[in-house]
Design a protein around this motif. Structure first.
Motif, PDB file in Angstrom:
ATOM      1  N   VAL A 148      41.794  21.404   6.329  1.00  0.00           N
ATOM      2  CA  VAL A 148      42.787  22.044   5.465  1.00  0.00           C
ATOM      3  C   VAL A 148      42.303  23.473   5.207  1.00  0.00           C
ATOM      4  O   VAL A 148      41.365  23.689   4.448  1.00  0.00           O
ATOM      5  CB  VAL A 148      42.945  21.265   4.136  1.00  0.00           C
ATOM      6  CG1 VAL A 148      43.950  21.962   3.222  1.00  0.00           C
ATOM      7  CG2 VAL A 148      43.365  19.829   4.414  1.00  0.00           C
TER       8      VAL A 148
ATOM      9  N   VAL B 129      48.083  23.081   2.272  1.00  0.00           N
ATOM     10  CA  VAL B 129      48.440  23.024   3.696  1.00  0.00           C
ATOM     11  C   VAL B 129      48.189  21.597   4.194  1.00  0.00           C
ATOM     12  O   VAL B 129      47.188  20.976   3.843  1.00  0.00           O
ATOM     13  CB  VAL B 129      47.618  24.048   4.514  1.00  0.00           C
ATOM     14  CG1 VAL B 129      47.843  23.877   6.005  1.00  0.00           C
ATOM     15  CG2 VAL B 129      47.965  25.471   4.069  1.00  0.00           C
ATOM     16  N   THR B 130      49.093  21.097   5.041  1.00  0.00           N
ATOM     17  CA  THR B 130      49.003  19.728   5.547  1.00  0.00           C
ATOM     18  C   THR B 130      48.446  19.714   6.970  1.00  0.00           C
ATOM     19  O   THR B 130      49.007  20.363   7.856  1.00  0.00           O
ATOM     20  CB  THR B 130      50.403  19.074   5.568  1.00  0.00           C
ATOM     21  OG1 THR B 130      50.940  19.112   4.245  1.00  0.00           O
ATOM     22  CG2 THR B 130      50.340  17.642   6.071  1.00  0.00           C
ATOM     23  N   PRO B 131      47.356  18.975   7.223  1.00  0.00           N
ATOM     24  CA  PRO B 131      46.861  18.858   8.599  1.00  0.00           C
ATOM     25  C   PRO B 131      47.749  17.893   9.397  1.00  0.00           C
ATOM     26  O   PRO B 131      48.235  16.897   8.852  1.00  0.00           O
ATOM     27  CB  PRO B 131      45.453  18.286   8.425  1.00  0.00           C
ATOM     28  CG  PRO B 131      45.469  17.594   7.105  1.00  0.00           C
ATOM     29  CD  PRO B 131      46.500  18.284   6.261  1.00  0.00           C
TER      30      PRO B 131
ATOM     31  N   SER C 184      51.984  23.479   7.889  1.00  0.00           N
ATOM     32  CA  SER C 184      51.148  22.436   8.482  1.00  0.00           C
ATOM     33  C   SER C 184      50.196  23.118   9.458  1.00  0.00           C
ATOM     34  O   SER C 184      50.515  24.165  10.020  1.00  0.00           O
ATOM     35  CB  SER C 184      51.997  21.397   9.214  1.00  0.00           C
ATOM     36  OG  SER C 184      52.800  20.682   8.310  1.00  0.00           O
ATOM     37  N   TYR C 185      49.040  22.501   9.657  1.00  0.00           N
ATOM     38  CA  TYR C 185      48.000  23.089  10.499  1.00  0.00           C
ATOM     39  C   TYR C 185      47.575  22.084  11.547  1.00  0.00           C
ATOM     40  O   TYR C 185      47.100  20.999  11.225  1.00  0.00           O
ATOM     41  CB  TYR C 185      46.821  23.500   9.612  1.00  0.00           C
ATOM     42  CG  TYR C 185      45.555  23.914  10.316  1.00  0.00           C
ATOM     43  CD1 TYR C 185      45.564  24.815  11.378  1.00  0.00           C
ATOM     44  CD2 TYR C 185      44.323  23.419   9.886  1.00  0.00           C
ATOM     45  CE1 TYR C 185      44.370  25.195  11.999  1.00  0.00           C
ATOM     46  CE2 TYR C 185      43.138  23.802  10.490  1.00  0.00           C
ATOM     47  CZ  TYR C 185      43.171  24.692  11.543  1.00  0.00           C
ATOM     48  OH  TYR C 185      41.999  25.068  12.160  1.00  0.00           O
TER      49      TYR C 185
END
Length: 200
Positions: free
Chosen positions: A72, A77-79, A177-178
């Motif tokens: 993260v 932020v969403t992985p 998202s990442y």
């Protein structure tokens, strides 16, 4: 003699022809995604002996610059992984962003990804539904896109930097998202890669 001829004929076939099918999931062999140049089919390489080559096989580059990135990169932020990236590519309200510098994007990217180099991310929020303001950007309301950021892999700091810069400029972290695995993991799984600008 006939058995020996059949055995020799089978040995002469390319290895890929003898490969077991390689699906994305047990129920999905491929998926078509819209790109700037038309639909592109994403699937895994069907050669069971396929291997990565070149820089993608390097495991121990010096840190800095090639430090392991957190799952993260910024609070909120969403992985995500490959299946979520594929779903995002099919969602018209989500933009999959290649945060690498332009030459890396042009050399090969995920089909349907848009090039927004990390150095430009905070300046291009208007393309994601934000409105300019005196102090930066106003990024609220239903028109603000969801984005998935990626770069070269777990050791690449370009997309984490883009995420942090976007958030500092006013983009909502919960819309980011990442995909930490990036191009290295995408290629490790044998998924389709296209030159940037040609389905990218």
């Amino acid at each position: 003699m006939r058995k020996m001829t059949l055995t020799l004929a089978l040995l002469a076939l390319p290895a890929a022809a003898l490969a077991d099918p390689v699906g994305i999931t047990p129920d999905m062999m491929s998926v078509s995604v819209p790109t700037a140049t038309g639909m592109v089919e994403i699937m895994r390489n069907q050669d069971n002996d396929n291997r990565l080559s070149g820089d993608w096989t390097l495991t121990s580059r010096p840190c800095p610059n090639f430090c392991i990135q957190p799952m993260v990169p910024a609070p909120g932020v969403t992985p995500v992984g490959e299946l979520e990236v594929i779903a995002a590519l099919q969602d018209e309200d989500t933009v999959v962003i290649d945060g690498r510098v332009r030459p890396e994007f042009e050399a090969g990217t995920i089909p349907g990804a848009v090039s927004v180099p990390y150095t430009e991310a905070a300046d291009r929020l208007g393309e994601l539904g934000c409105e300019p303001d005196f102090d930066g950007w106003i990024c609220d309301g239903e028109g603000v896109a969801r984005v998935v950021l990626f770069c070269n892999g777990p050791w690449c700091g370009q997309s984490p930097t883009a995420a942090r810069r976007m958030i500092e400029a006013g983009f909502p972290a919960e819309n980011i998202s990442y995909y930490r695995g990036g191009m290295q993991s995408w290629q490790m799984l044998g998924l389709t890669v296209v030159p940037g600008g040609a389905g990218g």
